[in-house]
Motif scaffolding. Structure first.
Motif, PDB file in Angstrom:
ATOM      1  N   SER A 277       3.502   2.748  -5.785  1.00 52.69           N
ATOM      2  CA  SER A 277       2.991   2.639  -7.143  1.00 52.69           C
ATOM      3  C   SER A 277       4.205   2.633  -8.065  1.00 52.69           C
ATOM      4  O   SER A 277       5.321   2.420  -7.611  1.00 52.69           O
TER       5      SER A 277
ATOM      6  N   ASP B 191      -8.878  -8.778   2.067  1.00 52.30           N
ATOM      7  CA  ASP B 191      -7.883  -7.718   2.226  1.00 52.30           C
ATOM      8  C   ASP B 191      -8.356  -6.494   1.468  1.00 52.30           C
ATOM      9  O   ASP B 191      -8.835  -6.607   0.338  1.00 52.30           O
ATOM     10  N   HIS B 192      -8.197  -5.351   2.103  1.00 49.99           N
ATOM     11  CA  HIS B 192      -8.632  -4.106   1.475  1.00 49.99           C
ATOM     12  C   HIS B 192      -7.536  -3.077   1.676  1.00 49.99           C
ATOM     13  O   HIS B 192      -6.977  -2.978   2.761  1.00 49.99           O
ATOM     14  N   SER B 193      -7.232  -2.341   0.649  1.00 56.57           N
ATOM     15  CA  SER B 193      -6.245  -1.284   0.852  1.00 56.57           C
ATOM     16  C   SER B 193      -6.588  -0.078  -0.005  1.00 56.57           C
ATOM     17  O   SER B 193      -7.217  -0.186  -1.065  1.00 56.57           O
ATOM     18  N   PHE B 194      -6.194   1.060   0.496  1.00 56.48           N
ATOM     19  CA  PHE B 194      -6.486   2.310  -0.189  1.00 56.48           C
ATOM     20  C   PHE B 194      -5.303   3.231   0.036  1.00 56.48           C
ATOM     21  O   PHE B 194      -4.741   3.295   1.133  1.00 56.48           O
ATOM     22  N   SER B 195      -4.893   3.927  -1.024  1.00 58.89           N
ATOM     23  CA  SER B 195      -3.866   4.931  -0.789  1.00 58.89           C
ATOM     24  C   SER B 195      -4.151   6.165  -1.624  1.00 58.89           C
ATOM     25  O   SER B 195      -4.720   6.088  -2.716  1.00 58.89           O
TER      26      SER B 195
ATOM     27  N   LYS C 133      -5.128   0.102   5.329  1.00 58.78           N
ATOM     28  CA  LYS C 133      -5.321  -1.322   5.050  1.00 58.78           C
ATOM     29  C   LYS C 133      -6.296  -1.912   6.050  1.00 58.78           C
ATOM     30  O   LYS C 133      -6.398  -1.434   7.181  1.00 58.78           O
TER      31      LYS C 133
ATOM     32  N   GLN D  21      -9.192  -4.089  -8.518  1.00 57.32           N
ATOM     33  CA  GLN D  21      -8.295  -2.954  -8.370  1.00 57.32           C
ATOM     34  C   GLN D  21      -8.920  -1.763  -9.080  1.00 57.32           C
ATOM     35  O   GLN D  21      -9.162  -1.812 -10.288  1.00 57.32           O
TER      36      GLN D  21
ATOM     37  N   THR E  29       0.845  -1.191   0.000  1.00 54.18           N
ATOM     38  CA  THR E  29       0.000   0.000   0.000  1.00 54.18           C
ATOM     39  C   THR E  29       0.884   1.246   0.000  1.00 54.18           C
ATOM     40  O   THR E  29       1.828   1.321   0.785  1.00 54.18           O
ATOM     41  N   GLY E  30       0.570   2.182  -0.880  1.00 52.05           N
ATOM     42  CA  GLY E  30       1.353   3.416  -0.924  1.00 52.05           C
ATOM     43  C   GLY E  30       2.527   3.339  -1.887  1.00 52.05           C
ATOM     44  O   GLY E  30       3.228   4.313  -2.077  1.00 52.05           O
TER      45      GLY E  30
ATOM     46  N   ASP F 208      -2.052   5.953   3.665  1.00 55.67           N
ATOM     47  CA  ASP F 208      -2.193   4.571   3.218  1.00 55.67           C
ATOM     48  C   ASP F 208      -3.043   3.868   4.265  1.00 55.67           C
ATOM     49  O   ASP F 208      -2.809   4.043   5.462  1.00 55.67           O
TER      50      ASP F 208
ATOM     51  N   SER G 240      -7.985  -1.263  -3.549  1.00 58.63           N
ATOM     52  CA  SER G 240      -7.874  -2.669  -3.908  1.00 58.63           C
ATOM     53  C   SER G 240      -8.640  -3.512  -2.896  1.00 58.63           C
ATOM     54  O   SER G 240      -8.569  -3.276  -1.687  1.00 58.63           O
TER      55      SER G 240
END
Lengths: 798, 191
Positions: free
Chosen positions: A150, A659-663, A647, A705, A147-148, A645, A685
């Protein structure tokens, strides 16, 4: 915890039969933890079927010994047993040191928990399981799992990691203890590392890991190989991957031989070959890649001391999308306005111009020694040779055989550090570094040098420490100083020299006059300071809070100072600036996390204020007989990056995990509130994983995604179009639309012969075969991203 | 990939380390081989000679914009024989790019001519690849062409040199593709 077993060793020289001796000797002393000098209670000393145990103060006393040599086995819980032979005739007191912490280290490895690189900074590690999935891809691809993180791409094969919005020289890559010196200054220069050589990769999001360097404004990527265990063993792994898109794959193999004595030998190699990859609607012509990498390491790894030698070689040939080779600004306008690449050919494995050929040699010698009750000294020398050739479409067939860019970067680094770790509450890490680097730009290219010849000298020193206040709270702090001098020999067109205004400020740099060009000798010194402090607080069993402040200064890289000329494959003129100074970053980051059995989360906001941030942006066009070319100039400005970031995972059912993530990161120039160029868009994601251990360890996942459109971007520029005969809007900064992709993955593990296992994995990426373009792909003006891809993996562990 | 290779690299490294203090040898300048600084188009109809010339003093890398000059106006309803000269004048003596580079690879080069803004001219190719032996192709090149003027008018006449265009092509830039070596517009008056 490994339970202690008592070993009895009898290898005495004729003791048992020496009857004439009087056995009334005594041996007394202490058993002490080598590491921190603490006396060890309950350590055992065994000889001739007898066992003595140390008291609370670590003391022992053995009586009735004969005046001859004995072999004593000294043992303690969590320690490696030690056999010491002592001639009792001569010795009556002996202190034994046991290596108390070795097992702790191994224990950590076994339990899968990685020790952090920093105490208080945001960081994340990806393990071998995940790396294996990217066996045929690149480091930058794998790191997007974090996460975070790219990436800045040129096509699909040149992938540069971006950490919380920053990339290039702001991101250090440590490859097996060596800071990569592989011309990271170029946007289209991918890290020259083989992902298969790493056992795990840790990303430190920021400059808090001072031991690696003080200029990691973006962060540090630490690639570490699998350690060779100190036991008699032979282990290996071979992985074969095939992909439908690109019709290629990779094969990689690793073999480790370890000995009880600490000796080890390790070899690893990878071969990768792909043809043109395909977007959903067309072939992306000339996007093939060929890559060979190999490494060899050997040495001794004992507790008290060790050394090793490591050599790695990386060789890659990468095709650059034919359609991205454009002539001038009118071609660029045509490309931006058209939905398809201007050249689409049939699939082929051939790689033709424009292309890159890059070789990287890395050698390292390292020695370490632990000093009792003090710490560990490490001394290292490393050598790197990076050769970069870029071939272009040039006017004649003969010229096309000659690279347009031919750079050779040689780096020698000597470093030494001492870690004082004998105290249980304070650890200090201190070190020095000396580096010499030489860049040679071969003039036989027949193209003016984009980067000049230069010598660069670096010297640095740091001290960092952490203090354990109590079980739950640890604070850390560190400072670092780096000196850097760059001494270049650079040719400037006289017209460029004057256009830049250098004739006013830098006329003393001129050392030669060659008609249309000046030879100049810029020599600049930089003093950089960096510092960090933070805390780590663990509470209620599974909560952790990290807070960190990091100050970092980065001296400008050669591209930022000296770039000068037409970048052929990019059809743009890049102009550095001799006036560029260091950039200074102040970053505050916070990470709060819960790692529970059934669910957990992490939220990690940060603010990064960078003064004199160096950016490259399109400013104008320059007219020439070949038409107009966009000009990209380096410029300094103060910026503010704010981001977070986040999660979340759940494991509500033993078979199901989500699982979930965002940034997100927002960056502006503080002077005029203009959005910063080339920042990654927010992305989200979500993944569902089903595991069933009974079914051959089946693990299946489906991932969604979603990448938002980057709505904050600097304004486009108006340029003169010779074809239109007037100024037109060049939409060079406009980001493409948001996109949503689905990926699926499945793995099972079966046992093969003997003790070996085979993992079978299948991945489908971009299941829906979506057409999309990525804001952070330099080829977004010319073509779509790659379409659906089926990947099959076989991994043998033996 | 063995220890010997590793050690030999270290040895080389050591040598480089020692030799780095040698600061006296300066790098040699690079004079770009592909540079075209000057294109001269000579239009001849009997005794009437008009030249279109563009001069880019510092080439594609330099900041100075090219300067285009037209020696005079064209006569209406006249057929001019045109010949294109290409030079690199950044070196002394100047390179003849036409003779050295373009003619030998005429099969990989082609000029394109476009009139815009109401200019009344028609350009016709007057050469083929076979005019530049040993090439034998029948595709036009454009180093020699004819320019036929119509009635009095003004506008721009753009000359573009592409290398590696699709050959044969439909005579348009879009249809030809390839890379642009020269793209220059000239303001023309027909009287």
């Amino acid at each position: 915890m490994k339970r202690l077993t008592l070993t009895i060793v009898v290898l005495l020289s004729g003791t048992l039969i020496s009857i004439a001796q009087e056995c009334n000797k005594t041996l007394t002393g202490k058993v002490i933890d080598f590491h921190d000098g603490v006396p060890l209670k309950g350590a055992t000393i065994t000889y001739n079927n007898k066992t003595i145990v140390t008291d609370d103060a670590g003391n022992y006393s053995i009586s009735s010994l004969c005046p001859t040599s004995y072999a004593f086995t000294i043992s303690h819980k969590d320690c490696n047993s030690q056999v010491v032979t002592i001639d009792i005739e001569k010795v009556s007191a002996k202190t034994f040191y046991l290596e108390h912490h070795l097992n702790e280290l191994q224990e950590v490895e076994v339990s899968g928990k990685t020790p952090s690189k920093t105490t208080s900074s945001q960081e994340e590690t990806i393990s071998e399981n995940i790396l294996e999935k990217y066996s045929s891809a690149s480091l930058g691809d794998a790191l997007r799992e974090i996460t975070g993180v790219s990436s800045l791409n040129t096509g699909s094969t040149i992938v540069k990691p971006i950490i919380q919005g920053l990339s290039g020289s702001r991101v250090l890559i440590m490859n097996n203890g060596v800071r990569m010196q592989d011309m990271e200054w170029g946007d289209e220069h991918a890290p020259n590392v083989d992902i298969n050589s790493a056992g795990k990769v840790t990303v430190v999001k920021g400059a808090a890991a001072l031991r690696y360097g003080g200029d990691a404004i973006g962060g540090v990527i630490v690639m570490e190989p699998n350690n060779a265990p100190a036991k008699d063993t032979l282990m290996g792994k071979t992985s074969v991957t095939g992909s439908s898109n690109g019709r290629g794959g990779a094969i990689t193999s690793e073999l480790i031989k370890g000995y009880e004595s600490g000796w080890f030998v390790k070899g690893q190699g990878t071969f990768k070959r792909f043809g043109d990859v395909e977007a959903p609607d067309y072939v992306l012509s000339n996007t093939g890649i060929s890559e060979i990498a190999a490494s060899l390491a050997f040495g001794v790894n004992k507790f008290t001391h060790g050394w090793d030698a490591f050599y790695s070689y990386f060789d890659t040939e990468i095709g650059v999308l034919t359609a991205s080779h454009i002539g001038n600004v009118d071609d660029l306008i045509v490309s931006i306005n058209s939905n398809e690449p201007n050249v689409i050919r049939d699939f082929t494995y051939d790689i033709i111009n424009p292309k890159q050929e890059v070789k990287h040699h890395l050698g390292r010698l390292r020695y370490f020694k632990r000093f009792e009750e003090l710490g560990k000294l490490t001394v290292q020398y490393d050598f790197q040779l990076n050769q970069r050739l870029e071939f272009d479409i040039r006017q004649t067939a003969a010229l096309r055989e000659i690279p347009s860019l031919d750079l050779e970067l040689t780096t020698h680094t000597f470093s030494s550090d001492f870690k004082f770790d004998s105290k249980s509450d304070i650890t200090l890490d201190t070190g020095v570094l000396l580096r010499y680097q030489e860049n040679f730009a071969d003039p036989s290219t027949g193209v003016r040098r984009l980067i000049p010849d230069y010598d660069k000298y670096d010297a640095g020193a740091f001290i960092a420490g952490e203090y354990v206040i109590n079980e739950d709270l640890v604070v850390d702090a560190g400072v670092r100083y780096d000196y850097s001098q760059i001494n270049a020999k650079k040719f400037y067109l006289k017209t460029r020299w004057e256009e830049r205004g250098y004739d006013q400020e830098f006329s003393d740099l001129i050392i030669g006059d060659f008609g249309t060009q000046y030879l100049t000798n810029p020599k600049f010194d930089y003093h950089s300071f960096s510092a960090t402090t933070g805390l780590n607080y663990q509470f209620k069993d599974d909560y952790e809070l990290r807070f960190n402040y990091a100050l970092a200064q980065r001296a400008p890289n050669p591209a930022e100072l000296f770039s000068d000329g037409l970048h052929h494959s990019a059809a743009r003129i890049e102009l550095g600036d001799l006036r560029i100074e260091q950039e200074t970053s102040h970053k505050v980051s916070l990470s709060a996390q819960k790692n529970g059995e059934r669910w957990g989360w992490e939220i990690a906001p940060y603010a990064n204020f960078v003064n004199d941030y160096i950016l490259l942006e399109p400013t104008n066009v320059e007219l020439s007989i070949r038409g107009a070319f966009p000009v990209w100039e380096y410029r300094q400005t103060n910026v503010r990056l704010l981001g977070a970031d986040a999660k979340l995972y759940t494991q509500l059912h033993s078979n199901w995990r989500t699982d979930h993530s965002f940034s997100i990161v927002k960056g502006i120039e503080t002077e005029n509130d203009t959005p910063l160029i080339n920042l990654p868009a927010a992305n989200l994601s979500n993944k569902v994983t089903f595991t069933k251990q009974d079914w051959l360890g089946l693990e299946m996942s489906l991932e969604s995604q979603y990448v938002f459109r980057q709505n904050e971007f600097p304004p486009n520029i108006r340029v003169f179009s010779p074809q239109a005969g007037q100024d037109v809007l060049l939409e060079i900064n406009t980001p493409p639309d948001a996109y949503h992709l689905l990926h699926a993955n499945a793995d099972i593990e079966v046992s093969a012969w003997n003790n070996s296992t085979m993992k079978i994995g299948a991945t489908v990426s971009n299941i829906l075969n979506k057409n999309y373009r990525n804001y952070l792909n330099r080829q977004r003006f010319f073509a779509d991203e790659v379409g659906r891809n089926f990947i099959l993996r076989l991994t043998f562990n033996y | 990939m063995n220890s010997r290779k590793f050690l030999s690299i270290l040895a080389i490294a050591g040598t480089l380390f020692v030799s780095c203090s040698d600061d006296d040898d300066n790098p040699a300048p690079v004079n770009p081989e592909e540079l075209i600084t000057t294109m001269t188009i000579t239009l001849t109809a009997g005794t009437d000679v008009v030249t279109l010339r563009v001069f880019d003093e510092d080439g594609q890398d330099g900041p100075i914009a090219p300067v285009a000059t037209v020696s005079g106006n064209l006569a209406a309803n006249t057929t001019y024989n045109a010949s294109i000269g290409l030079l690199n004048e950044s070196v002394n003596p100047a390179d003849d790019v036409r003779e050295d580079d373009v003619e030998p690879e005429a099969d990989e080069h082609q000029f394109f001519f476009e009139a815009a803004g109401g200019l009344n001219v028609v350009a016709t190719y007057a050469d083929t690849e076979a005019d530049y032996p040993p090439l034998t192709g029948t595709n036009p090149v454009g180093l020699e062409f004819q320019l036929e003027t119509g009635d009095a008018s003004t506008g721009t006449f753009t000359v573009t040199l592409r290398h590696e265009p699709t050959k044969p092509n439909d005579g348009t830039l879009a249809g030809a593709g390839g890379d642009t070596d020269i793209a220059q517009a000239f303001p023309i008056t027909i009287e």
